[in-house]
Design a protein around this motif. Sequence first.
Motif: not given
Length: 106
Positions: A72-76, A80-84
């Motif tokens: 859930k944190a990754f999806k959120d 706001f940024c470019k998560p990987n």
Amino acid sequence: MSVMEMSHRGKEFLSIIEKAEADLRKLLYIPSDYKVLFLQGGATTQFSVIPLNLCKPDDPVDYLVTGSWGDKAFKDAQKFCKPNVIWSGKFLKYTKIPSFDALQQI
């Protein structure tokens, strides 16, 4: 009357919040030139707060997804940024995590 029923402008509530702030400042050594904010929100609010405070919109950020909350944190964070996702335990039903050396970080 409980705190939840009080006006946030009332004398009773103001004395409670002022004491809470004074106690927090003392406990965490918060200097007087810093503001203390009491904000609503639970765990899922932190999914946004962390990337909003630590990242710029184009920053690449590595996520190690070790459970449903991490997912859930990754999806959120995508807002706001470019998560990987550098590793996800979903295929193992979140029963294991890799060693730090095994991770391929950005």
